[in-house]
Write an enzyme that holds these catalytic residues in place. Structure first.
Site, mmCIF file in Angstrom:
data_model
loop_
_atom_site.group_PDB
_atom_site.id
_atom_site.type_symbol
_atom_site.label_atom_id
_atom_site.label_comp_id
_atom_site.label_asym_id
_atom_site.label_seq_id
_atom_site.Cartn_x
_atom_site.Cartn_y
_atom_site.Cartn_z
ATOM 1 N N HIS A 130 -1.626 -2.114 -1.567
ATOM 2 C CA HIS A 130 -0.758 -0.951 -1.376
ATOM 3 C C HIS A 130 0.588 -1.385 -0.780
ATOM 4 C CE1 HIS A 130 0.107 3.287 -0.113
ATOM 5 N NE2 HIS A 130 0.751 2.659 0.845
ATOM 6 N N GLU A 131 0.542 -2.247 0.227
ATOM 7 C CA GLU A 131 1.780 -2.698 0.870
ATOM 8 C C GLU A 131 2.599 -3.589 -0.062
ATOM 9 O OE1 GLU A 131 2.608 -1.215 3.441
ATOM 10 O OE2 GLU A 131 0.643 -0.339 3.839
ATOM 11 N N HIS A 134 4.639 -1.535 -2.304
ATOM 12 C CA HIS A 134 5.884 -1.120 -1.657
ATOM 13 C C HIS A 134 6.948 -2.208 -1.796
ATOM 14 C CE1 HIS A 134 4.735 2.675 -0.001
ATOM 15 N NE2 HIS A 134 3.799 2.199 0.790
ATOM 16 N N GLU A 198 4.599 6.731 -1.548
ATOM 17 C CA GLU A 198 3.211 6.471 -1.153
ATOM 18 C C GLU A 198 2.260 6.665 -2.334
ATOM 19 O OE1 GLU A 198 1.980 5.193 1.609
ATOM 20 O OE2 GLU A 198 4.023 4.995 2.375
#
Length: 231
Positions: A130-131, A134, A198
């Site tokens: 997930h990071e 980003h 997100e």
């Protein structure tokens, strides 16, 4: 394309900030707003990553002292086609993770000891993915710039009555309306950008790992943990 969107957002928010400065303080307000915006963009672009890592007392790790975490990040970066980011561990039992940095070459991923203790290896991998999503979409810089401008616009509105402007100054009714609407609009922009990014990072993590259930399980644990404490 993502880098272009980031710079376009920075330019757009800068122009909005300068326009508001002109509405509150005329030409003098525009000049002040331009100088403030230039300073904020410079600081956010070059120093926001180190500032946040320092704030959380994060310390860097590598394969020699965090082999499991390093292997997860290395495996995922290969899949994502990204350079290896710097890895940090935060000495805090609150489960959390974030990415920071202005571009691929200066990116960092930080996780707390609490997150590593709470989640299993698959769930940690999903959170790291997930990071990294980003990082891939330049969300860290976009979020920092949006948050910085949201706070600055609110500050500008709060002090609007004290700016000079002479004949360029709008009538009091317009100024009062702007002082109410501008901070609300800035906050809405910031929240919209944050929430949309997100969702995109969740999707990116599912694609990167090939196991969306890992992220589902990890988020469920984090939600249950949050319910049991005062944040």
């Amino acid at each position: 394309m993502e880098q272009f969107k980031t710079y376009a957002l920075m330019i757009g928010l800068t122009l909005l900030f300068i326009w508001l400065g002109g509405m509150f303080g005329g030409r003098a307000g525009m000049i002040i707003a331009f100088l403030v915006a230039a300073g904020m963009n410079f600081y956010a672009y070059y120093y926001s990553d180190q500032q946040v890592l320092k704030h959380y007392h994060a310390h860097p790790v590598d394969r020699s002292n965090a082999a499991g975490l390093y292997d997860i990040v290395e495996r995922l970066t290969r899949r994502a086609g990204l350079p290896m980011p710097a890895i940090y561990i935060i000495p805090d039992q609150q489960p959390n993770a974030f990415a920071t940095g202005r571009n691929y070459e200066n990116a960092a991923v930080a996780v707390t000891e609490g997150l590593l203790n709470l989640l299993n290896e698959n769930e940690v991998e999903a959170v790291i993915a997930h990071e990294l999503s980003h990082i891939k979409h330049y969300d860290m810089l976009i979020g920092t710039v949006a948050a910085t401008f949201a706070g600055a616009i609110a500050m500008l509105a709060n002090f609007g009555m004290f700016f000079g402007g002479g004949r360029d100054r709008p009538n009091p009714i317009v100024m009062i309306a702007l002082m109410i609407i501008a901070p609300l609009a800035a906050t809405v922009i910031q929240m919209t950008i944050s929430r949309n990014r997100e969702y995109m990072a969740d999707e990116g993590a599912a694609r990167m790992t090939g196991h969306p259930e890992w992220l589902q399980s990890g988020l469920a644990k984090l939600e249950n943990y949050a319910k049991g404490i005062s944040m």
